[in-house]
Write an enzyme that holds these catalytic residues in place. Sequence first.
Site, short mmCIF file in Angstrom:
data_model
loop_
_atom_site.label_atom_id
_atom_site.label_comp_id
_atom_site.label_asym_id
_atom_site.label_seq_id
_atom_site.Cartn_x
_atom_site.Cartn_y
_atom_site.Cartn_z
N ASP A 188 11.76 20.36 -26.18
CA ASP A 188 11.27 19.44 -25.16
C ASP A 188 12.39 18.51 -24.71
OD1 ASP A 188 9.19 20.39 -26.89
OD2 ASP A 188 7.84 18.86 -26.12
N ASP A 209 10.97 24.50 -23.68
CA ASP A 209 9.66 23.87 -23.86
C ASP A 209 9.45 22.90 -22.72
OD1 ASP A 209 7.24 22.64 -25.11
OD2 ASP A 209 7.90 23.74 -26.88
N ASP A 210 8.56 21.92 -22.90
CA ASP A 210 8.25 21.01 -21.81
C ASP A 210 9.50 20.33 -21.27
OD1 ASP A 210 5.42 21.36 -21.88
OD2 ASP A 210 5.33 20.05 -23.64
N HIS A 231 8.50 25.00 -20.21
CA HIS A 231 7.05 25.08 -20.10
C HIS A 231 6.50 24.19 -19.00
CE1 HIS A 231 6.58 26.54 -24.57
NE2 HIS A 231 7.26 27.39 -23.81
N ARG A 264 1.22 21.19 -15.90
CA ARG A 264 0.30 21.40 -17.02
C ARG A 264 -0.27 20.08 -17.51
NH1 ARG A 264 1.71 24.55 -22.66
NH2 ARG A 264 3.50 23.14 -22.64
N LYS A 266 -2.84 19.05 -20.73
CA LYS A 266 -3.51 19.64 -21.90
C LYS A 266 -4.05 18.52 -22.80
CE LYS A 266 1.17 20.35 -23.76
NZ LYS A 266 2.08 21.22 -24.53
#
Length: 370
Positions: A188, A209-210, A231, A264, A266
């Site tokens: 991340d 990742d993010d 991501h 995204r 979540k």
Amino acid sequence: MHVFVSFIHLVSAGAGLVSAIPGPSRATQLNERAESCTFTDAAKAIESKTSCSTITLKNIEVPGGETLDLTNLNDDTRVVFEGETTFGYAEWSGPLVSISGTGITVEGAPDSVLNGDGSRWWDGQGSNGGVTKPKFFYAHHLDSSSITGITIKNSPVHVFSIQAKDLMLANITVDNSDGDTQGGHNTDAFDVGESSGITIVGANVKNQDDCLAVNSGENIVFTSGTCSGGHGLSIGSVGGRDDNTVKNVTISDSSVSDSQNGIRIKTVYNATGSVSDITYSNIQLSGITKYGIVIEQDYENGSPTGEPTNGIPITGLAIDEVTGMVEDDATKIYILCGEGSCSDWTWKDVNISGGKASDECENVPEGVSC
């Protein structure tokens, strides 16, 4: 800081007189700090960190298992990274660098790099298993401060952990592109939690990742960023922490390419909290392999349950001018909300091509198509 008191003894006829002259003022004492110090040794920099108004770190080598600890700096200290900062190997959780204080200015000199040499830890498991890997940079209690122009290369795992008030991060480069083929995972770029007044502008991120993950906090801005390989631009996961509130986040004028997801949100299955007043505007997508836009309330650490819960409502979500394409086997939009927990959404000029439509969306708010 030393306090000096001078005593002058004056003896006059028939009586002894003792007079105390006060020491220098706080301003004078602060001026006694060296204006600029250059360090090539990590231990000396840490030891002397409160003795200099400007700390220049030149080709620093940080031993394995140790933090470049620049916490509790004096107000208004300037920190400059020059050359290549490197880190020895150890299996530990880190961080490799930690900086805190008020009014702190952190800068990267031209061509400088903080090189984590993450391939020594990479095993494809990130923080989910394998060897213990150090997080890179703690910006905790780094308040009314800025981090500008630094380059971080090949982080072992997560890069920035941000817990601060009124922090600006400008023109940051995170280049973990080597991890694409060498086992980088959970890298991340910017994890934000328990923070307010965070602005991230002009970030250039290549990771696994993010690009951004806002886990809690309010008044957060991410703008003019470029994200690749990871991501996407994420809110969450929200839930299961001490602070589970995300409010007033604006993500704008940015691109996401060659990534699993574009946008995204979540929230964690069976958790409580809230997500409100979130805006995504002018986001360009390309080469998205999983979801162009994904909003799900069934998150469980990478293994969604498929059963959304409504303990963390998502309200006041605005998505405006999200355009681009997803790959043929990707899904354009996927929304999985709990009953009554997604409301007051506005979508405008959402135009995502390629891929397929989902037939598994649930509880989609009025005015939003899935």
